[in-house]
Write a protein that holds these residues in place. Structure first.
Motif, mmCIF file in Angstrom:
data_model
loop_
_atom_site.group_PDB
_atom_site.id
_atom_site.type_symbol
_atom_site.label_atom_id
_atom_site.label_comp_id
_atom_site.label_asym_id
_atom_site.label_seq_id
_atom_site.Cartn_x
_atom_site.Cartn_y
_atom_site.Cartn_z
ATOM 1 N N SER A 31 0.818 -1.220 0.000
ATOM 2 C CA SER A 31 0.000 0.000 0.000
ATOM 3 C C SER A 31 0.851 1.268 0.000
ATOM 4 C CB SER A 31 -0.912 0.007 1.233
ATOM 5 O OG SER A 31 -1.781 -1.106 1.232
ATOM 6 N N TYR A 32 2.163 1.114 0.098
ATOM 7 C CA TYR A 32 3.046 2.288 0.208
ATOM 8 C C TYR A 32 4.265 2.098 -0.680
ATOM 9 C CZ TYR A 32 0.032 3.400 4.078
ATOM 10 O OH TYR A 32 -1.077 3.682 4.831
ATOM 11 N N THR A 33 4.014 1.871 -1.951
ATOM 12 C CA THR A 33 5.107 1.594 -2.872
ATOM 13 C C THR A 33 5.869 2.847 -3.279
ATOM 14 O OG1 THR A 33 3.545 1.720 -4.718
ATOM 15 C CG2 THR A 33 3.981 -0.463 -3.783
ATOM 16 N N SER A 34 5.308 4.014 -3.033
ATOM 17 C CA SER A 34 5.976 5.270 -3.380
ATOM 18 C C SER A 34 6.232 6.054 -2.100
ATOM 19 C CB SER A 34 5.114 6.096 -4.347
ATOM 20 O OG SER A 34 5.771 7.301 -4.685
ATOM 21 N N LEU A 35 7.487 6.062 -1.650
ATOM 22 C CA LEU A 35 7.852 6.751 -0.418
ATOM 23 C C LEU A 35 8.591 8.047 -0.732
ATOM 24 C CD1 LEU A 35 9.222 3.745 1.692
ATOM 25 C CD2 LEU A 35 6.938 4.750 1.773
ATOM 26 N N THR A 36 8.417 9.019 0.132
ATOM 27 C CA THR A 36 9.149 10.280 0.015
ATOM 28 C C THR A 36 10.263 10.287 1.049
ATOM 29 O OG1 THR A 36 7.172 11.466 -0.733
ATOM 30 C CG2 THR A 36 8.985 12.787 0.128
ATOM 31 N N TRP A 37 11.498 10.291 0.565
ATOM 32 C CA TRP A 37 12.657 10.278 1.449
ATOM 33 C C TRP A 37 13.266 11.672 1.526
ATOM 34 C CZ3 TRP A 37 14.104 5.907 4.086
ATOM 35 C CH2 TRP A 37 13.538 4.690 3.658
ATOM 36 N N THR A 38 13.657 12.055 2.720
ATOM 37 C CA THR A 38 14.430 13.278 2.898
ATOM 38 C C THR A 38 15.860 12.876 3.227
ATOM 39 O OG1 THR A 38 13.876 13.421 5.260
ATOM 40 C CG2 THR A 38 12.428 14.562 3.709
ATOM 41 N N TYR A 51 16.507 -1.063 -9.245
ATOM 42 C CA TYR A 51 16.532 -1.112 -7.780
ATOM 43 C C TYR A 51 15.854 0.096 -7.125
ATOM 44 C CZ TYR A 51 19.984 -4.595 -9.051
ATOM 45 O OH TYR A 51 20.609 -5.670 -9.614
ATOM 46 N N TYR A 52 16.259 1.293 -7.544
ATOM 47 C CA TYR A 52 15.696 2.522 -6.959
ATOM 48 C C TYR A 52 15.690 2.434 -5.428
ATOM 49 C CZ TYR A 52 14.101 3.077 -11.762
ATOM 50 O OH TYR A 52 14.048 3.166 -13.129
ATOM 51 N N SER A 53 16.830 2.093 -4.875
ATOM 52 C CA SER A 53 16.934 1.883 -3.432
ATOM 53 C C SER A 53 17.386 3.162 -2.725
ATOM 54 C CB SER A 53 17.942 0.763 -3.175
ATOM 55 O OG SER A 53 18.050 0.461 -1.821
ATOM 56 N N PRO A 54 16.838 3.469 -1.538
ATOM 57 C CA PRO A 54 15.841 2.679 -0.824
ATOM 58 C C PRO A 54 14.452 2.886 -1.415
ATOM 59 C CG PRO A 54 16.326 4.672 0.412
ATOM 60 C CD PRO A 54 17.237 4.677 -0.761
ATOM 61 N N GLY A 55 13.769 1.811 -1.639
ATOM 62 C CA GLY A 55 12.439 1.911 -2.211
ATOM 63 C C GLY A 55 11.689 0.603 -2.077
ATOM 64 N N VAL A 56 10.392 0.661 -2.292
ATOM 65 C CA VAL A 56 9.535 -0.509 -2.166
ATOM 66 C C VAL A 56 9.306 -1.101 -3.548
ATOM 67 C CG1 VAL A 56 7.270 -1.342 -1.448
ATOM 68 C CG2 VAL A 56 8.412 0.446 -0.130
ATOM 69 N N ASN A 57 9.608 -2.388 -3.691
ATOM 70 C CA ASN A 57 9.369 -3.075 -4.950
ATOM 71 C C ASN A 57 9.300 -4.578 -4.707
ATOM 72 O OD1 ASN A 57 12.111 -4.102 -4.963
ATOM 73 N ND2 ASN A 57 12.741 -2.040 -5.609
ATOM 74 N N SER A 58 9.144 -5.344 -5.773
ATOM 75 C CA SER A 58 9.009 -6.793 -5.656
ATOM 76 C C SER A 58 10.240 -7.514 -6.181
ATOM 77 C CB SER A 58 7.747 -7.267 -6.387
ATOM 78 O OG SER A 58 7.770 -6.848 -7.742
ATOM 79 N N ILE A 59 11.415 -6.902 -6.038
ATOM 80 C CA ILE A 59 12.655 -7.566 -6.455
ATOM 81 C C ILE A 59 12.998 -8.697 -5.499
ATOM 82 C CG2 ILE A 59 15.149 -7.258 -6.710
ATOM 83 C CD1 ILE A 59 14.610 -4.517 -7.861
ATOM 84 N N ILE A 60 12.916 -8.441 -4.192
ATOM 85 C CA ILE A 60 13.166 -9.471 -3.180
ATOM 86 C C ILE A 60 11.835 -9.787 -2.508
ATOM 87 C CG2 ILE A 60 14.354 -10.017 -1.030
ATOM 88 C CD1 ILE A 60 16.664 -8.292 -1.898
ATOM 89 N N THR A 61 11.333 -10.984 -2.742
ATOM 90 C CA THR A 61 9.989 -11.339 -2.267
ATOM 91 C C THR A 61 10.001 -12.345 -1.123
ATOM 92 O OG1 THR A 61 9.790 -13.112 -3.895
ATOM 93 C CG2 THR A 61 9.025 -10.913 -4.560
ATOM 94 N N GLY A 62 11.142 -12.956 -0.824
ATOM 95 C CA GLY A 62 11.242 -13.855 0.319
ATOM 96 C C GLY A 62 10.295 -15.038 0.284
ATOM 97 N N GLY A 63 9.914 -15.491 -0.909
ATOM 98 C CA GLY A 63 9.027 -16.633 -1.028
ATOM 99 C C GLY A 63 7.568 -16.324 -0.769
#
Length: 269
Positions: A28-35, A73-85
């Motif tokens: 629900s929060y795939t787009s974060l605003t980082w400072t 990657y766009y790190s730090p960011g929310v995505n489905s690259i690492i899904t942990g099964g």
């Protein structure tokens, strides 16, 4: 008489209640605003409608200059690259780097903005693994300096559980010095290299851990990353006030009045 007095005390103190878990679901929060302030990245999220204002602030400090910020990657960011099964489309907060030294690391800090703190905190870190390909390719993920507290109090030690001990070793388990290191390579969509963090009923308002490389990693590691999965917890119950003079006096008076009533009832009978 004892049961009536007990009931009165419960009415004064309050009946315990069990609330449903509050979950920060990254989908629900795939787009974060980082400072960014110097080398520290931070973001705050308001996801709990029952708690006014932001509910959590996530800060990442240390050697953040080598975040993998480009596609995909766009790190730090929310995505489905690492899904942990958890499924191909499951999201996690990706922390991906290409550090130039195995001594480089970052500290991830979670601050929870709840007046009485939180309890039953649980989350998982995905893909704590290892790649033996020498400099510029190999790495060995390492989680250390795990800290948690409430109002800056004593360190709260979580229970760490690895999904597969062939892939992850937890050293000094159950102690303040416990660490998790990757032992084998794991696919990004596998649960082999997951580690679960469980803080139980301990009340906390801040948690932090350090992510970097184990001392046995290549001197110049290659690209590496982990995923911070959904965060689940309960609001901590408000502290029960101490039974002070006023409450004790009230209970004493109630007992006296009730005793007089019983004596009158027996006399009348």
């Amino acid at each position: 008489m004892v049961s009536i007095v007990s009931l009165m005390l419960l009415m004064i103190i309050g009946f315990p209640t069990k609330s449903d878990a509050i979950v920060l679901d990254w989908s629900s929060y795939t787009s974060l605003t980082w400072t960014q302030s110097g080398s520290t990245y931070s973001t705050s999220i308001d996801f709990d409608p029952s708690n006014a204002g932001n509910d959590i602030t996530i800060s990442i400090s240390g050697d953040t200059g080598e975040f993998l910020t480009g596609y995909p990657y766009y790190s730090p960011g929310v995505n489905s690259i690492i899904t942990g099964g958890e499924g191909n489309n499951e999201e996690s907060l990706l922390l991906a780097f290409n550090w130039s030294s195995r001594s480089d690391s970052v500290t991830v800090t979670l601050n929870f903005h709840y007046a009485d703190g939180i309890e039953n905190l649980e989350f998982s870190l995905f893909d704590i693994d290892r790649l033996d390909e020498g400099n510029n390719s190999g790495f060995r993920d390492y989680i250390s300096n795990i800290q948690a507290s409430n109002d800056g109090g004593a360190n709260v030690i979580p229970t760490l559980t690895q999904e597969d001990d062939d892939y992850v070793t937890i050293a000094n388990k159950g102690k303040s010095s416990q660490t998790a290191r990757g032992d084998e390579g794991s696919a990004d969509n596998s649960d082999n290299a997951n580690v679960d963090f469980d803080f139980g009923t301990n009340v906390v308002d801040q948690v932090s851990f350090q992510y970097g490389n184990h001392s046995s990693a290549p001197s110049n590691p290659g690209q590496q990353g982990i995923g911070l999965y959904d965060i689940s917890f309960n609001k901590a119950k408000p502290k029960v006030p101490e039974v002070g003079t006023n409450l004790a006096a009230f209970c004493l008076c109630a007992c006296v009045v009730l005793g007089r009533y019983i004596r009158r009832y027996r006399t009348a009978g």
